[in-house]
Design a protein around this motif. Structure first.
Motif, PDB file in Angstrom:
ATOM      1  N   LYS A   1       0.904  -1.270  -0.109  1.00  0.00           N
ATOM      2  CA  LYS A   1       0.140   0.147  -0.044  1.00  0.00           C
ATOM      3  C   LYS A   1       0.813   1.388  -0.033  1.00  0.00           C
ATOM      4  N   GLY A   2       1.800   1.125   0.906  1.00  0.00           N
ATOM      5  CA  GLY A   2       2.904   2.041   0.984  1.00  0.00           C
ATOM      6  C   GLY A   2       3.362   2.725  -0.316  1.00  0.00           C
TER       7      GLY A   2
ATOM      8  N   GLN B   1       3.927   7.037   4.529  1.00  0.00           N
ATOM      9  CA  GLN B   1       3.453   6.381   5.632  1.00  0.00           C
ATOM     10  C   GLN B   1       2.767   7.358   6.390  1.00  0.00           C
ATOM     11  N   ARG B   2       2.068   7.418   7.285  1.00  0.00           N
ATOM     12  CA  ARG B   2       1.651   8.415   8.440  1.00  0.00           C
ATOM     13  C   ARG B   2       2.165   8.157   9.526  1.00  0.00           C
ATOM     14  N   THR B   3       3.059   9.192  10.088  1.00  0.00           N
ATOM     15  CA  THR B   3       3.813   8.812  11.389  1.00  0.00           C
ATOM     16  C   THR B   3       3.060   9.955  12.320  1.00  0.00           C
ATOM     17  N   ASN B   4       3.674   9.731  13.824  1.00  0.00           N
ATOM     18  CA  ASN B   4       3.071  10.721  14.744  1.00  0.00           C
ATOM     19  C   ASN B   4       3.510  12.120  14.650  1.00  0.00           C
ATOM     20  N   THR B   5       4.708  12.308  14.412  1.00  0.00           N
ATOM     21  CA  THR B   5       5.092  13.618  14.235  1.00  0.00           C
ATOM     22  C   THR B   5       5.012  14.334  12.865  1.00  0.00           C
TER      23      THR B   5
ATOM     24  N   LEU C   1       9.178   8.026   2.784  1.00  0.00           N
ATOM     25  CA  LEU C   1      10.471   7.322   3.268  1.00  0.00           C
ATOM     26  C   LEU C   1      10.977   6.426   2.379  1.00  0.00           C
ATOM     27  N   PRO C   2      12.048   5.944   2.739  1.00  0.00           N
ATOM     28  CA  PRO C   2      12.654   4.857   1.813  1.00  0.00           C
ATOM     29  C   PRO C   2      11.963   3.482   1.811  1.00  0.00           C
ATOM     30  N   THR C   3      12.172   2.675   1.081  1.00  0.00           N
ATOM     31  CA  THR C   3      11.502   1.273   1.003  1.00  0.00           C
ATOM     32  C   THR C   3      11.686   0.522   2.139  1.00  0.00           C
ATOM     33  N   LYS C   4      10.888  -0.481   2.738  1.00  0.00           N
ATOM     34  CA  LYS C   4      10.957  -1.121   3.760  1.00  0.00           C
ATOM     35  C   LYS C   4      12.374  -1.753   3.990  1.00  0.00           C
ATOM     36  N   THR C   5      12.872  -2.428   2.941  1.00  0.00           N
ATOM     37  CA  THR C   5      14.162  -2.910   3.113  1.00  0.00           C
ATOM     38  C   THR C   5      14.950  -2.485   1.661  1.00  0.00           C
ATOM     39  N   ARG C   6      16.192  -2.654   1.644  1.00  0.00           N
ATOM     40  CA  ARG C   6      17.012  -2.734   0.550  1.00  0.00           C
ATOM     41  C   ARG C   6      16.529  -3.369  -0.677  1.00  0.00           C
ATOM     42  N   ALA C   7      16.195  -4.528  -0.450  1.00  0.00           N
ATOM     43  CA  ALA C   7      15.809  -5.503  -1.452  1.00  0.00           C
ATOM     44  C   ALA C   7      14.329  -4.975  -2.058  1.00  0.00           C
TER      45      ALA C   7
ATOM     46  N   GLU D   1      11.326 -11.724  -6.701  1.00  0.00           N
ATOM     47  CA  GLU D   1      11.977 -10.298  -7.054  1.00  0.00           C
ATOM     48  C   GLU D   1      10.899  -9.498  -7.003  1.00  0.00           C
ATOM     49  N   LEU D   2       9.550  -9.951  -7.567  1.00  0.00           N
ATOM     50  CA  LEU D   2       8.651  -8.870  -8.015  1.00  0.00           C
ATOM     51  C   LEU D   2       8.176  -8.457  -6.326  1.00  0.00           C
ATOM     52  N   LEU D   3       8.037  -9.252  -5.546  1.00  0.00           N
ATOM     53  CA  LEU D   3       7.394  -8.615  -4.257  1.00  0.00           C
ATOM     54  C   LEU D   3       8.290  -7.883  -3.480  1.00  0.00           C
ATOM     55  N   GLY D   4       9.785  -8.122  -3.930  1.00  0.00           N
ATOM     56  CA  GLY D   4      10.737  -7.118  -2.994  1.00  0.00           C
ATOM     57  C   GLY D   4      11.014  -7.936  -1.795  1.00  0.00           C
ATOM     58  N   HIS D   5      11.035  -9.199  -1.546  1.00  0.00           N
ATOM     59  CA  HIS D   5      11.480  -9.887  -0.558  1.00  0.00           C
ATOM     60  C   HIS D   5      13.094  -9.894  -0.463  1.00  0.00           C
ATOM     61  N   ALA D   6      13.403  -9.766   0.873  1.00  0.00           N
ATOM     62  CA  ALA D   6      14.946  -9.786   1.046  1.00  0.00           C
ATOM     63  C   ALA D   6      15.478 -11.214   0.677  1.00  0.00           C
TER      64      ALA D   6
END
Length: 432
Positions: A243-244, A268-272, A278-284, A378-383
């Motif tokens: 989603k993000g 993403q929505r953050t409190n502050t 933001l950058p992607t969840k992981t480098r992969a 590779e499509l899903l971007g799993h590490a």
């Protein structure tokens, strides 16, 4: 000539660096010596025992550990003090804001009430295991006083316990937060080892998800036609983007001529910071994917629609370069997207699922079509491909069963009727 007497057991001479051992006035034995401390310094420590042998064994162990280059623990504070320091001075710079918020809630709700009073240097694996076992069987309404804050108490405050216990996944998460905090204490040479790593909580079962079938996916896409975010839902089902990642996609990331998309960021929505890119969840997760022809056509129509909305909004348009925006050009709140998705499911007459289940649906449908696991990874971007294999193990098991059944059909011999017909034909054949 008199023979000198042996020194008293409490005054025996020891080699230089071995420390001293002597008996105290209270009858206990005390051993003292210098060992390696934090910051490559040396400090004098004292250990005690009921016998000389016990005290000496403790000191010898400390000195042996010191000689291996491992400093003795210098953590005199409690677990609560150290975890608070770790969250405020270390983890805050290493974790995403939402992850740090979850870690903080975990520490304040579970770790500090359960282990906070323990001395960090004296925390043992037994302490951690005992606490986890207790946490596993404790009603959270009673332990955290949730029921007392309700307008109409229905649990411990009303005299009946609902037995609302933590799930195995939550217990594993709490354990992992503790391991992370103690691991940093090891790196800072506050403690010699991470005792939480010696505790086994078992592997929790992954969350069950019910992905859309091929017919249900087509039914959903039919319901999204005419919706201003039709291209988003179509892209989600065809590519499995998070989603993000969908909401953070910019036009500069797309190449509609070559049919590719670069996944570089997430919204993403953050409190502050509110809605934050933001950058992607992981480098992969930072990857380039191919876009199907159907999605390319939808994206081109979506760009034309967005241009029209921009002309209508005029000076109120908020230009930020995102592919999917509100009618005024501002980023879409992930919560609002979830509401729109739930409405579309109801319109299509489909069961209620999470938006993230669209990602699971993509992977499941690809697996059922015989696509290689490495391509889906590779499509899903799993590490790691192991993540893909573990999450979709049930799908692979079903495909294995289908393959085995197909092979069984090939290997099975002819039926009795077929065998009789073959024999009769053989008997009727003329002999030459």
């Amino acid at each position: 000539m008199t023979t000198p007497r042996d020194p008293s057991p409490s005054r025996r001479l020891r080699a230089n660096g071995d420390g001293t051992v002597y008996q105290r006035k209270d009858g206990r034995w005390e051993a003292a010596g210098y060992v390696l401390a934090s910051g490559n310094t040396r400090k004098r420590i004292r250990v005690y025992g009921t016998t000389r042998k016990e005290a000496l064994a403790k000191l010898t162990e400390k000195i042996a550990t010191s000689n291996r280059g491992v400093p003795v623990p210098s953590a005199q504070g409690s677990v609560a003090v150290y975890l608070t320091y770790w969250l405020e001075a270390v983890a805050v710079h290493q974790l995403r804001e939402n992850t740090h918020t979850r870690y903080t809630a975990c520490v304040r709700q579970h770790l500090i009430p359960g282990l906070g009073k323990k001395k960090l240097a004296k925390l043992t694996a037994k302490d951690v295991r005992t606490w986890l076992n207790q946490l596993r069987t404790t009603c959270q309404c009673c332990a955290r006083g949730i029921d007392t804050r309700r307008d109409q108490p229905r649990c411990c405050a009303a005299g009946t316990c609902c037995s609302k216990r933590l799930s195995p996944l939550t217990l594993a998460y709490i354990h992992s937060v503790l391991k992370s905090g103690l691991e940093h204490a090891v790196r800072e040479e506050e403690i010699p080892r991470n005792v939480a790593r010696n505790v086994r909580t078992g592997t929790p079962r992954p969350r069950r998800f019910e992905p859309l079938t091929a017919d249900e996916a087509c039914q959903l896409l039919t319901a999204t036609r005419g919706h201003r975010l039709h291209a988003l839902f179509e892209l989600a089902l065809h590519t499995g983007l998070r989603k993000g990642e969908l909401l953070g996609l910019c036009w500069d990331d797309l190449n509609l001529d070559t049919g590719t998309a670069a996944i570089r960021r997430t919204l993403q929505r953050t409190n502050t910071g509110g809605l934050t890119v933001l950058p992607t969840k992981t480098r992969a997760s930072e990857r380039r994917i191919a876009l199907p022809t159907r999605c390319l056509q939808s994206l081109k129509r979506h760009r034309e629609q967005q241009q029209h909305e921009r002309e209508v909004a005029g000076t109120a348009w908020q230009h930020n370069g995102h592919v999917f925006t509100t009618a005024q050009g501002s980023p879409i709140d992930p919560t609002n997207l979830t509401r729109s998705f739930t409405t579309l499911l109801r319109k299509a007459g489909l069961r209620r699922i999470r938006f993230h289940d669209l990602r699971h649906s993509t992977a499941t449908l690809l697996l059922e079509q015989g696509i290689e696991l490495v391509v889906i990874k590779e499509l899903l971007g799993h590490a790691h491909i192991g993540v893909t294999a573990t999450v979709y193990a049930h799908v692979r098991l079903r495909l294995q069963r289908d393959a085995i059944d197909t092979l069984g059909t090939v290997l099975d011999g002819p039926t009795d009727a077929e065998a009789a017909r073959i024999d009769s034909n053989a008997d009727a054949a003329p002999v030459r």
